[in-house]
Design an enzyme around this catalytic site. Sequence first.
Site, PDB file in Angstrom:
ATOM      1  N   ASP A 116      35.600  58.050  37.505  1.00  0.00           N
ATOM      2  CA  ASP A 116      34.439  57.930  38.390  1.00  0.00           C
ATOM      3  C   ASP A 116      33.763  59.290  38.453  1.00  0.00           C
ATOM      4  OD1 ASP A 116      32.606  57.739  40.523  1.00  0.00           O
ATOM      5  OD2 ASP A 116      33.793  56.159  41.475  1.00  0.00           O
ATOM      6  N   ARG A 147      31.601  42.868  38.855  1.00  0.00           N
ATOM      7  CA  ARG A 147      30.379  42.156  38.478  1.00  0.00           C
ATOM      8  C   ARG A 147      30.436  41.697  37.037  1.00  0.00           C
ATOM      9  NH1 ARG A 147      29.679  41.015  42.648  1.00  0.00           N
ATOM     10  NH2 ARG A 147      27.921  41.208  44.067  1.00  0.00           N
ATOM     11  N   GLU A 165      26.001  33.341  36.475  1.00  0.00           N
ATOM     12  CA  GLU A 165      26.665  32.594  37.550  1.00  0.00           C
ATOM     13  C   GLU A 165      25.630  31.720  38.244  1.00  0.00           C
ATOM     14  OE1 GLU A 165      28.854  35.038  40.288  1.00  0.00           O
ATOM     15  OE2 GLU A 165      29.983  36.040  38.726  1.00  0.00           O
ATOM     16  N   HIS A 188      34.174  33.610  41.013  1.00  0.00           N
ATOM     17  CA  HIS A 188      33.652  34.606  41.954  1.00  0.00           C
ATOM     18  C   HIS A 188      34.217  34.382  43.371  1.00  0.00           C
ATOM     19  CE1 HIS A 188      29.984  37.428  42.739  1.00  0.00           C
ATOM     20  NE2 HIS A 188      30.980  37.706  43.560  1.00  0.00           N
ATOM     21  N   ALA A 195      35.443  37.578  47.503  1.00  0.00           N
ATOM     22  CA  ALA A 195      35.127  37.721  48.938  1.00  0.00           C
ATOM     23  C   ALA A 195      35.413  36.438  49.713  1.00  0.00           C
ATOM     24  CB  ALA A 195      33.659  38.087  49.089  1.00  0.00           C
TER      25      ALA A 195
HETATM   26  N1  LIG Z   1      34.232  39.703  43.307  1.00  0.00           N
HETATM   27  C1  LIG Z   1      33.721  39.785  44.503  1.00  0.00           C
HETATM   28  O1  LIG Z   1      33.614  38.789  45.213  1.00  0.00           O
HETATM   29  C2  LIG Z   1      33.277  41.096  45.043  1.00  0.00           C
HETATM   30  C3  LIG Z   1      32.755  42.040  44.204  1.00  0.00           C
HETATM   31  N2  LIG Z   1      32.315  43.233  44.702  1.00  0.00           N
HETATM   32  C4  LIG Z   1      31.793  44.207  43.755  1.00  0.00           C
HETATM   33  O2  LIG Z   1      32.748  45.240  43.574  1.00  0.00           O
HETATM   34  C5  LIG Z   1      32.087  46.410  43.095  1.00  0.00           C
HETATM   35  C6  LIG Z   1      32.593  47.643  43.823  1.00  0.00           C
HETATM   36  O3  LIG Z   1      32.256  47.571  45.182  1.00  0.00           O
HETATM   37  P1  LIG Z   1      32.560  48.804  46.178  1.00  0.00           P
HETATM   38  O4  LIG Z   1      33.860  49.412  45.844  1.00  0.00           O
HETATM   39  O5  LIG Z   1      32.341  48.292  47.541  1.00  0.00           O
HETATM   40  O6  LIG Z   1      31.393  49.787  45.774  1.00  0.00           O
HETATM   41  P2  LIG Z   1      31.347  51.373  45.991  1.00  0.00           P
HETATM   42  O7  LIG Z   1      29.909  51.733  45.912  1.00  0.00           O
HETATM   43  O8  LIG Z   1      32.133  51.749  47.185  1.00  0.00           O
HETATM   44  O9  LIG Z   1      32.117  51.933  44.709  1.00  0.00           O
HETATM   45  C7  LIG Z   1      31.567  51.941  43.432  1.00  0.00           C
HETATM   46  C8  LIG Z   1      32.064  53.185  42.727  1.00  0.00           C
HETATM   47  O10 LIG Z   1      31.577  53.159  41.398  1.00  0.00           O
HETATM   48  C9  LIG Z   1      31.229  54.487  41.042  1.00  0.00           C
HETATM   49  N3  LIG Z   1      30.273  54.481  39.956  1.00  0.00           N
HETATM   50  C10 LIG Z   1      28.950  54.241  39.989  1.00  0.00           C
HETATM   51  N4  LIG Z   1      28.430  54.347  38.760  1.00  0.00           N
HETATM   52  C11 LIG Z   1      29.449  54.689  37.944  1.00  0.00           C
HETATM   53  C12 LIG Z   1      29.558  54.934  36.549  1.00  0.00           C
HETATM   54  N5  LIG Z   1      28.485  54.877  35.759  1.00  0.00           N
HETATM   55  N6  LIG Z   1      30.765  55.239  36.028  1.00  0.00           N
HETATM   56  C13 LIG Z   1      31.865  55.290  36.819  1.00  0.00           C
HETATM   57  N7  LIG Z   1      31.828  55.086  38.159  1.00  0.00           N
HETATM   58  C14 LIG Z   1      30.636  54.779  38.703  1.00  0.00           C
HETATM   59  C15 LIG Z   1      30.656  55.084  42.306  1.00  0.00           C
HETATM   60  O11 LIG Z   1      30.731  56.496  42.275  1.00  0.00           O
HETATM   61  C16 LIG Z   1      31.547  54.484  43.369  1.00  0.00           C
HETATM   62  O12 LIG Z   1      32.626  55.350  43.676  1.00  0.00           O
HETATM   63  C17 LIG Z   1      30.587  46.128  43.268  1.00  0.00           C
HETATM   64  O13 LIG Z   1      30.055  45.703  42.028  1.00  0.00           O
HETATM   65  C18 LIG Z   1      30.557  44.959  44.221  1.00  0.00           C
HETATM   66  O14 LIG Z   1      29.402  44.201  44.101  1.00  0.00           O
HETATM   67  C19 LIG Z   1      32.400  43.531  46.028  1.00  0.00           C
HETATM   68  C20 LIG Z   1      32.925  42.620  46.907  1.00  0.00           C
HETATM   69  C21 LIG Z   1      33.377  41.323  46.482  1.00  0.00           C
HETATM   70  O1  LIG Z   2      30.015  41.187  48.183  1.00  0.00           O
HETATM   71  C1  LIG Z   2      29.954  41.110  46.941  1.00  0.00           C
HETATM   72  O2  LIG Z   2      29.506  42.002  46.202  1.00  0.00           O
HETATM   73  C2  LIG Z   2      30.418  39.889  46.281  1.00  0.00           C
HETATM   74  O3  LIG Z   2      30.455  39.835  45.074  1.00  0.00           O
HETATM   75  C3  LIG Z   2      30.744  38.719  47.093  1.00  0.00           C
HETATM   76  O4  LIG Z   2      29.768  37.770  46.788  1.00  0.00           O
HETATM   77  P1  LIG Z   2      29.651  36.446  47.650  1.00  0.00           P
HETATM   78  O5  LIG Z   2      29.213  36.859  49.020  1.00  0.00           O
HETATM   79  O6  LIG Z   2      31.019  35.821  47.677  1.00  0.00           O
HETATM   80  O7  LIG Z   2      28.639  35.611  46.946  1.00  0.00           O
END
Ligand SMILES: NC(=O)C1=CN([C@@H]2O[C@H](COP(=O)(O)OP(=O)(O)OC[C@H]3O[C@@H](n4cnc5c(N)ncnc54)[C@H](O)[C@@H]3O)[C@@H](O)[C@H]2O)C=CC1
Ligand SMILES: O=C(O)C(=O)COP(=O)(O)O
Length: 427
Positions: A174, A235, A264, A282, A285
Amino acid sequence: MSKPNKPVVLIAEKLAPSVLSVFGDEVEVRHVDGTDRSALLEAVKSADALLVRSATKVDAEVFGATTQLKVVARAGVGLDNVEVPAATERGVLVVNAPTSNIVSAAEHAVALLLAVARRVPAASQSLRAGEWKRSSFSGVELQGKTIGVVGLGKIGQLFAQRLAAFDTHIIAYDPYVSAARAGQLGIELVTLDELLSRADAISIHLPKTPETKGLIDAEALKKTKPGVIIVNAARGGLIVEQDLADALRSGHVGGAGIDVFVTEPTTSSPLFELDNVVVTPHLGASTAEAQDRAGTDVAKSTLLALRGDFVPDAVNVSGGGAVGEHVRPYLSLTQKLGQLLTALNPTAPASVTVQVKGEISVRTPGCCSWRRCAGCSPAWSRTRSRSSTRRSWRRSWACRSSWRSRRRARSSAAWSRCARCTPTARC
Ligand SMILES: NC(=O)C1=CN([C@@H]2O[C@H](COP(=O)(O)OP(=O)(O)OC[C@H]3O[C@@H](n4cnc5c(N)ncnc54)[C@H](O)[C@@H]3O)[C@@H](O)[C@H]2O)C=CC1
Ligand SMILES: O=C(O)C(=O)COP(=O)(O)O
């Protein structure tokens, strides 16, 4: 005297009941299927607020369809389905719920990793089909393995903490996290190439941006250890699906756990045909707790925005960044200092400065001055414009507010204070 109409809140996806409890009868709630484009474009015309999850695309066309909209609230983390610059251009506030579902997402990534490592879904399916094939489902332990975390943000860190309990060695890539911070967490910060070549399992926790899209492609996969397990609960599109499918088919990648897809919703992907892949639609969350928090958080933010109050989770104010976790505790302090100033000095100030010193000064504390302004001038808040984007705030408050920072504090790790407050008739 006739009562003014209640603001209309349009809910475009399934949200937890907690949303309605927070709203009470302060707003009129309407529902629309956000994936039905024409219905969304029609319904948004009369909406003051729009609440979505990840399935509703909120783009320039949506903003162009309404002059009424004041706030878009994303009940979750990722904002890749909301065109934030288009919202800002139209004076629409965008908020998300940045911590609501992070534990659930991290736990889901752990679940995917364990399911792949021990082949749980395939073994379950086989047994249910009437087979008892113990020798076909041999797995690997996590103990002693090197786990690579790509993106050491909120979820990446939670994932790493949980994996550490399996007696693993955690490395992370990171470029925006300092080695000192990683060191505090017991994580070795490395380059992407080093991570790819050393990790026995890799979990992706990046936002989807032009920089990160397709980061894990055929080239990157070639650099990984034979047998590596890859997890993506961040993502779709961060990993090139076809490249991953090819690497799995060739046997170079040992298995993959995938929660998110480039398109999706979807029921077809090259990954679905492969045995050593565990997929979920997905669901990162999708827990009762995460949804409850996301609903509560965005409903509270929506009410703040509609009342014209400061919204800590707004992403398109204060220079375009949400208020960070380290800054957030200081918001109420600066607000109280502002209230104190108002009490001591009833004439509204024309200019105020917040001084910030110590560790916090490197964590973008510019928002504190806005919050202090809110505390300082309750009378102004009654007259301010309904839009809360930064430009409008400046215009309607006609108050200069600024912040200064110094890296080194004399004693404590961090502190802030109101340094100057000049009463004039201007405000
Ligand atoms: N599957 C799901 O349902 C969910 C997916 N997500 C996804 O999880 C991911 C992470 O979320 P958070 O941890 O909350 O975000 P965050 O913003 O706290 O962490 C993201 C990290 O990625 C780093 N980053 C940004 N660009 C970068 C690059 N080019 N190379 C390396 N590191 C880089 C940032 O410095 C940061 O530390 C997001 O894409 C979010 O949408 C979040 C919640 C639920
Ligand atoms: O919060 C995020 O980034 C998620 O990916 C969760 O997505 P959702 O609210 O379950 O459609």
